[in-house]
Design a protein around this motif. Structure first.
Motif, PDB file in Angstrom:
ATOM      1  N   GLY A 161       0.794  -1.227   0.000  1.00  0.00           N
ATOM      2  CA  GLY A 161       0.000   0.000   0.000  1.00  0.00           C
ATOM      3  C   GLY A 161       0.821   1.269   0.000  1.00  0.00           C
ATOM      4  O   GLY A 161       0.297   2.349   0.271  1.00  0.00           O
ATOM      5  N   TYR A 162       2.101   1.151  -0.319  1.00  0.00           N
ATOM      6  CA  TYR A 162       2.974   2.321  -0.263  1.00  0.00           C
ATOM      7  C   TYR A 162       2.662   3.356  -1.338  1.00  0.00           C
ATOM      8  O   TYR A 162       2.804   4.557  -1.103  1.00  0.00           O
ATOM      9  CB  TYR A 162       4.443   1.913  -0.346  1.00  0.00           C
ATOM     10  N   ALA A 163       2.220   2.941  -2.512  1.00  0.00           N
ATOM     11  CA  ALA A 163       1.873   3.908  -3.559  1.00  0.00           C
ATOM     12  C   ALA A 163       0.713   4.781  -3.068  1.00  0.00           C
ATOM     13  O   ALA A 163       0.740   6.009  -3.218  1.00  0.00           O
ATOM     14  CB  ALA A 163       1.509   3.191  -4.857  1.00  0.00           C
ATOM     15  N   LYS A 164      -0.280   4.159  -2.466  1.00  0.00           N
ATOM     16  CA  LYS A 164      -1.411   4.920  -1.926  1.00  0.00           C
ATOM     17  C   LYS A 164      -0.938   5.873  -0.830  1.00  0.00           C
ATOM     18  O   LYS A 164      -1.362   7.030  -0.779  1.00  0.00           O
ATOM     19  CB  LYS A 164      -2.482   3.975  -1.379  1.00  0.00           C
ATOM     20  N   GLU A 165      -0.059   5.407   0.039  1.00  0.00           N
ATOM     21  CA  GLU A 165       0.462   6.266   1.111  1.00  0.00           C
ATOM     22  C   GLU A 165       1.177   7.484   0.537  1.00  0.00           C
ATOM     23  O   GLU A 165       1.057   8.591   1.076  1.00  0.00           O
ATOM     24  CB  GLU A 165       1.405   5.485   2.021  1.00  0.00           C
ATOM     25  N   LEU A 166       1.908   7.283  -0.557  1.00  0.00           N
ATOM     26  CA  LEU A 166       2.614   8.407  -1.185  1.00  0.00           C
ATOM     27  C   LEU A 166       1.626   9.437  -1.732  1.00  0.00           C
ATOM     28  O   LEU A 166       1.793  10.642  -1.524  1.00  0.00           O
ATOM     29  CB  LEU A 166       3.534   7.901  -2.295  1.00  0.00           C
ATOM     30  N   VAL A 167       0.600   8.965  -2.429  1.00  0.00           N
ATOM     31  CA  VAL A 167      -0.410   9.886  -2.967  1.00  0.00           C
ATOM     32  C   VAL A 167      -1.114  10.612  -1.824  1.00  0.00           C
ATOM     33  O   VAL A 167      -1.330  11.835  -1.883  1.00  0.00           O
ATOM     34  CB  VAL A 167      -1.412   9.155  -3.879  1.00  0.00           C
ATOM     35  N   MET A 168      -1.442   9.902  -0.773  1.00  0.00           N
ATOM     36  CA  MET A 168      -2.127  10.531   0.358  1.00  0.00           C
ATOM     37  C   MET A 168      -1.230  11.549   1.060  1.00  0.00           C
ATOM     38  O   MET A 168      -1.714  12.560   1.581  1.00  0.00           O
ATOM     39  CB  MET A 168      -2.633   9.465   1.335  1.00  0.00           C
ATOM     40  N   ALA A 169       0.075  11.317   1.073  1.00  0.00           N
ATOM     41  CA  ALA A 169       1.005  12.309   1.619  1.00  0.00           C
ATOM     42  C   ALA A 169       0.975  13.574   0.761  1.00  0.00           C
ATOM     43  O   ALA A 169       1.017  14.692   1.289  1.00  0.00           O
ATOM     44  CB  ALA A 169       2.419  11.736   1.694  1.00  0.00           C
ATOM     45  N   GLY A 170       0.886  13.393  -0.555  1.00  0.00           N
ATOM     46  CA  GLY A 170       0.761  14.544  -1.452  1.00  0.00           C
ATOM     47  C   GLY A 170      -0.533  15.300  -1.217  1.00  0.00           C
ATOM     48  O   GLY A 170      -0.551  16.534  -1.224  1.00  0.00           O
ATOM     49  N   VAL A 171      -1.613  14.573  -0.985  1.00  0.00           N
ATOM     50  CA  VAL A 171      -2.915  15.188  -0.704  1.00  0.00           C
ATOM     51  C   VAL A 171      -2.833  15.988   0.604  1.00  0.00           C
ATOM     52  O   VAL A 171      -3.294  17.133   0.682  1.00  0.00           O
ATOM     53  CB  VAL A 171      -4.032  14.121  -0.644  1.00  0.00           C
ATOM     54  N   ARG A 188      -5.846   7.271 -11.148  1.00  0.00           N
ATOM     55  CA  ARG A 188      -6.795   6.241 -10.719  1.00  0.00           C
ATOM     56  C   ARG A 188      -7.186   6.420  -9.249  1.00  0.00           C
ATOM     57  O   ARG A 188      -8.336   6.241  -8.878  1.00  0.00           O
ATOM     58  CB  ARG A 188      -6.220   4.841 -10.922  1.00  0.00           C
ATOM     59  N   ARG A 189      -6.211   6.765  -8.429  1.00  0.00           N
ATOM     60  CA  ARG A 189      -6.475   6.969  -7.002  1.00  0.00           C
ATOM     61  C   ARG A 189      -7.513   8.090  -6.817  1.00  0.00           C
ATOM     62  O   ARG A 189      -8.448   7.958  -6.034  1.00  0.00           O
ATOM     63  CB  ARG A 189      -5.158   7.338  -6.306  1.00  0.00           C
ATOM     64  N   PHE A 190      -7.364   9.187  -7.564  1.00  0.00           N
ATOM     65  CA  PHE A 190      -8.305  10.304  -7.461  1.00  0.00           C
ATOM     66  C   PHE A 190      -9.676   9.919  -8.005  1.00  0.00           C
ATOM     67  O   PHE A 190     -10.693  10.373  -7.487  1.00  0.00           O
ATOM     68  CB  PHE A 190      -7.766  11.540  -8.192  1.00  0.00           C
ATOM     69  N   GLU A 191      -9.709   9.088  -9.044  1.00  0.00           N
ATOM     70  CA  GLU A 191     -10.995   8.649  -9.602  1.00  0.00           C
ATOM     71  C   GLU A 191     -11.756   7.759  -8.626  1.00  0.00           C
ATOM     72  O   GLU A 191     -12.979   7.780  -8.579  1.00  0.00           O
ATOM     73  CB  GLU A 191     -10.767   7.904 -10.923  1.00  0.00           C
ATOM     74  N   LYS A 192     -11.037   6.966  -7.819  1.00  0.00           N
ATOM     75  CA  LYS A 192     -11.653   6.014  -6.896  1.00  0.00           C
ATOM     76  C   LYS A 192     -12.085   6.633  -5.565  1.00  0.00           C
ATOM     77  O   LYS A 192     -12.959   6.095  -4.905  1.00  0.00           O
ATOM     78  CB  LYS A 192     -10.661   4.889  -6.564  1.00  0.00           C
ATOM     79  N   ASP A 193     -11.443   7.707  -5.169  1.00  0.00           N
ATOM     80  CA  ASP A 193     -11.615   8.217  -3.800  1.00  0.00           C
ATOM     81  C   ASP A 193     -12.187   9.637  -3.796  1.00  0.00           C
ATOM     82  O   ASP A 193     -11.473  10.607  -3.991  1.00  0.00           O
ATOM     83  CB  ASP A 193     -10.258   8.186  -3.088  1.00  0.00           C
ATOM     84  N   ASP A 194     -13.489   9.726  -3.577  1.00  0.00           N
ATOM     85  CA  ASP A 194     -14.158  11.034  -3.565  1.00  0.00           C
ATOM     86  C   ASP A 194     -13.648  11.948  -2.453  1.00  0.00           C
ATOM     87  O   ASP A 194     -13.741  13.168  -2.572  1.00  0.00           O
ATOM     88  CB  ASP A 194     -15.666  10.863  -3.411  1.00  0.00           C
ATOM     89  N   ILE A 248     -10.762  12.794  -1.655  1.00  0.00           N
ATOM     90  CA  ILE A 248      -9.555  13.580  -1.948  1.00  0.00           C
ATOM     91  C   ILE A 248      -9.735  14.501  -3.159  1.00  0.00           C
ATOM     92  O   ILE A 248      -8.824  15.218  -3.541  1.00  0.00           O
ATOM     93  CB  ILE A 248      -8.313  12.668  -2.153  1.00  0.00           C
ATOM     94  N   LYS A 249     -10.924  14.519  -3.724  1.00  0.00           N
ATOM     95  CA  LYS A 249     -11.164  15.321  -4.929  1.00  0.00           C
ATOM     96  C   LYS A 249     -11.126  16.826  -4.653  1.00  0.00           C
ATOM     97  O   LYS A 249     -11.020  17.615  -5.585  1.00  0.00           O
ATOM     98  CB  LYS A 249     -12.465  14.917  -5.597  1.00  0.00           C
ATOM     99  N   ASP A 250     -11.178  17.222  -3.383  1.00  0.00           N
ATOM    100  CA  ASP A 250     -11.131  18.648  -3.052  1.00  0.00           C
ATOM    101  C   ASP A 250      -9.803  19.304  -3.424  1.00  0.00           C
ATOM    102  O   ASP A 250      -9.743  20.517  -3.558  1.00  0.00           O
ATOM    103  CB  ASP A 250     -11.408  18.858  -1.558  1.00  0.00           C
ATOM    104  N   VAL A 251      -8.750  18.515  -3.633  1.00  0.00           N
ATOM    105  CA  VAL A 251      -7.450  19.100  -3.978  1.00  0.00           C
ATOM    106  C   VAL A 251      -7.151  19.016  -5.480  1.00  0.00           C
ATOM    107  O   VAL A 251      -6.082  19.418  -5.909  1.00  0.00           O
ATOM    108  CB  VAL A 251      -6.287  18.483  -3.154  1.00  0.00           C
ATOM    109  N   LEU A 252      -8.094  18.492  -6.254  1.00  0.00           N
ATOM    110  CA  LEU A 252      -7.892  18.429  -7.709  1.00  0.00           C
ATOM    111  C   LEU A 252      -7.904  19.823  -8.313  1.00  0.00           C
ATOM    112  O   LEU A 252      -8.745  20.646  -7.962  1.00  0.00           O
ATOM    113  CB  LEU A 252      -8.978  17.586  -8.370  1.00  0.00           C
ATOM    114  N   ALA A 253      -6.999  20.055  -9.252  1.00  0.00           N
ATOM    115  CA  ALA A 253      -6.964  21.339  -9.958  1.00  0.00           C
ATOM    116  C   ALA A 253      -8.004  21.336 -11.053  1.00  0.00           C
ATOM    117  O   ALA A 253      -8.367  20.329 -11.599  1.00  0.00           O
ATOM    118  CB  ALA A 253      -5.585  21.571 -10.546  1.00  0.00           C
TER     119      ALA A 253
END
Length: 94
Positions: free
Chosen positions: A52-62, A81-87, A89-94
């Motif tokens: 699950g380290y890839a997800k942890e990295l994206v979540m650290a960016g979020v 894909r992570r942003f498409e799956k997880d509503d 975290i969409k608040d930080v999408l540009a």
């Protein structure tokens, strides 16, 4: 236990995840002005896959984006894909 650190030179940067002082993976980013950054690559070394380290990295960016009040452009296929799956975290999408 995994540890995440951020490197940033003002133009480019990366989040590095390490386990027992060994680099397990990274997520690289490029600044697009002062209010956005592009996630261009997320990768985990084969030895550490499946944790699950890839997800942890994206979540650290979020978390970083939320803390700094900036937005993310996810060009990396994994991050996209992570942003498409997880509503949540969409608040930080540009």
């Amino acid at each position: 236990m995994a540890k995440i650190e951020r490197e940033d030179n003002g133009r480019k940067g990366r989040f590095i995840i390490s386990e027992n002082n060994e680099e397990a993976g990274e997520m690289t980013f490029t600044w697009a002005g002062k209010s956005k950054f592009i996630i261009d690559h997320t990768g985990v070394n084969e030895k550490f896959e499946g944790k699950g380290y890839a997800k942890e990295l994206v979540m650290a960016g979020v978390a970083f984006a939320r803390d700094k009040g900036v937005k993310i452009i996810p060009l990396c296929p994994y991050a996209k894909r992570r942003f498409e799956k997880d509503d949540s975290i969409k608040d930080v999408l540009a």
